[in-house]
Each structure stands twice: as structure tokens, then as C-alpha cells.
Write a protein that holds these residues in place. Structure first.
Motif, PDB file in Angstrom:
ATOM      1  N   SER A  18       0.820  -1.218   0.000  1.00 34.73           N
ATOM      2  CA  SER A  18       0.000   0.000   0.000  1.00 34.73           C
ATOM      3  C   SER A  18       0.851   1.265   0.000  1.00 34.73           C
ATOM      4  CB  SER A  18      -0.952   0.002   1.197  1.00 34.73           C
ATOM      5  OG  SER A  18      -0.207   0.020   2.421  1.00 34.73           O
ATOM      6  N   PRO A  38      -3.685  -6.985  -6.196  1.00 36.43           N
ATOM      7  CA  PRO A  38      -4.108  -6.900  -4.797  1.00 36.43           C
ATOM      8  C   PRO A  38      -3.134  -5.991  -4.027  1.00 36.43           C
ATOM      9  CG  PRO A  38      -4.080  -9.179  -5.560  1.00 36.43           C
ATOM     10  CD  PRO A  38      -3.397  -8.370  -6.614  1.00 36.43           C
ATOM     11  N   VAL A  40      -1.623  -4.883  -0.370  1.00 35.17           N
ATOM     12  CA  VAL A  40      -1.470  -5.417   0.981  1.00 35.17           C
ATOM     13  C   VAL A  40      -0.696  -4.429   1.846  1.00 35.17           C
ATOM     14  CG1 VAL A  40      -1.569  -7.826   0.238  1.00 35.17           C
ATOM     15  CG2 VAL A  40       0.652  -6.658   0.335  1.00 35.17           C
ATOM     16  N   LEU A  45      -4.658  -7.862   3.361  1.00 36.25           N
ATOM     17  CA  LEU A  45      -5.296  -7.328   2.173  1.00 36.25           C
ATOM     18  C   LEU A  45      -6.049  -6.042   2.510  1.00 36.25           C
ATOM     19  CD1 LEU A  45      -5.908  -8.016  -0.846  1.00 36.25           C
ATOM     20  CD2 LEU A  45      -8.012  -9.100  -0.035  1.00 36.25           C
ATOM     21  N   GLY A  47      -6.863  -3.578  -0.329  1.00 36.63           N
ATOM     22  CA  GLY A  47      -7.487  -2.973  -1.502  1.00 36.63           C
ATOM     23  C   GLY A  47      -7.067  -3.661  -2.786  1.00 36.63           C
ATOM     24  N   THR A  48      -7.426  -3.039  -3.899  1.00 33.33           N
ATOM     25  CA  THR A  48      -7.070  -3.532  -5.230  1.00 33.33           C
ATOM     26  C   THR A  48      -6.697  -2.341  -6.100  1.00 33.33           C
ATOM     27  OG1 THR A  48      -8.798  -5.210  -4.980  1.00 33.33           O
ATOM     28  CG2 THR A  48      -7.788  -4.984  -7.156  1.00 33.33           C
ATOM     29  N   PRO A  86     -10.958  -4.082  -1.724  1.00 32.17           N
ATOM     30  CA  PRO A  86     -10.376  -5.400  -2.004  1.00 32.17           C
ATOM     31  C   PRO A  86     -11.291  -6.277  -2.856  1.00 32.17           C
ATOM     32  CG  PRO A  86     -10.223  -4.861   0.336  1.00 32.17           C
ATOM     33  CD  PRO A  86     -11.131  -3.848  -0.283  1.00 32.17           C
TER      34      PRO A  86
END
Length: 274
Positions: A18, A38, A40, A45, A47-48, A86
Motif C-alpha cells: 500500500s 491486490p 497489501v 489485504l 485494496g485492489t 479489495p
């Protein structure tokens, strides 16, 4: 046991931290060819990061500050600041039908493997089931081709030109299909052409029946030996796919070649003998 998430996932999934600069994440997308990463934070996890996030960010920055400052802004911002929520996470045992329901809504699905994530995309399923798709296309076109050719001999071609053993097997399979199904579905099943209950061996028997071969199929295929060899090869590949046995890359390539040759023949395209 049917196909599960563990059977089709890519592992490990390529992830991005992130705190990584957005410009770095764009480079990962570009190098990998993926549409999403993805995101992290210390292995969790959060978000995306989608290719669509890049487009959204581009227009946001360009509108406010001008395109000249775009690269600076992309390097200054981190992924966690701009990423989307995510992706859904499933267990490795999730069924194919469960995956399809999720993939109908999301770009991809993550698989929690305990020591990291796998990922399943719609394209992974296309690759996984491509042999079945190829065989379905081949069989559909083959049945249509046989029907066109045999229909040239008259409307009663099923009785006159299909070998008795093939007719009996197809009729028996139709009776089995009708056994125990709801009345609302039985009518449609009865209207299904009997040729749709034929197997690859049945198709071959129809083609090689002496009158059929001489009048209808020799001008198309030319070589009886070629037809027999290709049907034997395709039947073996079809049986593996029908029994959920994955094809290795060499067999997948053979299926592409053999199906392509056969489709070319029945479409009237030039036939290149092996």
C-alpha cells in the motif's frame, strides 16, 4: 470432485504494498499484463489497484494541475491512497459455480492459501476450459455438417443412411435422458435431434458407411485413413476432457491442430494432410 479454485488459480498472486508509489504499481501492471493488483499492508489485504484507477487518477490530476505535473504526482502518491476496495476472497475449495457467480460481478477473485493469495480471473477460466470450448464447437459443426450431407439423400436419411447400431444407441441415450425428468422438460428433450446423442465413434461409423463414404464424404475428406486417424486422436482428447482430466500443453496444441484441420475440411477449406 469437480473443479475448485485451487485447480485454476495463479499462485502466488502478484501483489503491491500500500505504501508503494503509484508510478511503481503502474510499472508492475505494465510488465505483468494484469488488469489488477491486490494491495497489501504487512501481508493484510487492504485494496485492489486496477488499471481503471490509473485512468481515473490521470484525469483527476490533469484536470486540476495539468498533464505536465502528472508524472510527479504519480510518483508522490502511494497505492493505498488511490486503490479500490479489495477483491472478494474465497477458500481453495470454492466450486467452479461459486467462482463463476463472483466473476460475473468482479474482475477477479482471490484465494486464501494461508501463506499468501492465489488469484482467479475470467481469463484463467477461459484458458482452463478452452479445450472443452474447442470440442463443443467442433462437435456442433460436425453434427450440422453430417445433417446437411445426409439430408441430400432424402428426408428419411436417419432410417436409410445411419447404421442400425448407431440409431439404436442414439435412441437408447434419448430414452435415458428422458428417464425421470420433469414433464415440462420432456417435450423439449423429445424434440432434440437424435444425432445429438451420437458419440465420436458413431459419427465415424456414419461417415465410413460404404454408401455414405462414396457419395457424400470421400469428396470432402479424400482419405479414409486420415478420417480414421483424426477421429481416433480427437476421441482420446475428448474423453480426457469429458472426465475432467486436464490436457497438458502438448495435448492442448494437438487439439488446436486436429480440430482446426477437421473444421477446415468440413467448411470446405483446403485440407493439409499430416
Amino acid at each position: 470432485m469437480g473443479v475448485q479454485a485451487r485447480d485454476v488459480m495463479q499462485y502466488p498472486a502478484l501483489v503491491v504494498e500500500s505504501q508503494a508509489p503509484v508510478l511503481y504499481a503502474i510499472g508492475l501492471l505494465d510488465q505483468s499484463g494484469y488488469a489488477q493488483l491486490p494491495v497489501v499492508n504487512d501481508g493484510q489485504l487492504v485494496g485492489t489497484f486496477f488499471a481503471s484507477d490509473v485512468r481515473r487518477l490521470y484525469w483527476e490530476i490533469a484536470d486540476k494541475q495539468g498533464a505536465a505535473d502528472l508524472r510527479v504526482e504519480l510518483a508522490r502518491r502511494n497505492v493505498g491512497q488511490v486503490c479500490s476496495p479489495p477483491l472478494p476472497v474465497v477458500e481453495p475449495e470454492r466450486s467452479l459455480s461459486g467462482l463463476l457467480r463472483l466473476l460475473n460481478q468482479y474482475h477477479a477473485v482471490l484465494v486464501d492459501c494461508g501463506n499468501g493469495y492465489g488469484i482467479v480471473t475470467s481469463m484463467d477460466l477461459v484458458v482452463q476450459f478452452r479445450p472443452a470450448i474447442i470440442l463443443d464447437e467442433l462437435e456442433d459443426e460436425l453434427r450440422a455438417f453430417l445433417t446437411r450431407q445426409l439430408s441430400r439423400t432424402g428426408r428419411d436419411w436417419w432410417e436409410r443412411r445411419v447404421p442400425e447400431g448407431v440409431r439404436k444407441r442414439c435412441e437408447s441415450r434419448q430414452r435415458d435422458a428422458l428417464d425421470g425428468i420433469p414433464p415440462a422438460l420432456a417435450q423439449a428433450e423429445r424434440q432434440t435431434p437424435l444425432l445429438e446423442y451420437a458419440s465420436f465413434s458413431d459419427y465415424l461409423a456414419i461417415i465410413l458407411e460404404p454408401r455414405n463414404w462414396k457419395e457424400l464424404f470421400e469428396p470432402v475428406f479424400r482419405s479414409k485413413e486420415w478420417v480414421m486417424r483424426r477421429f481416433t486422436d480427437l476421441r482420446e482428447l475428448r474423453n480426457r476432457v469429458a472426465h475432467n482430466r486436464n490436457l497438458d500443453p502438448d495435448r492442448c496444441e494437438l487439439l488446436d491442430v486436429y480440430a482446426g484441420e477437421f473444421l477446415a475440411a468440413i467448411r470446405g477449406e483446403p485440407l493439409h494432410e499430416a
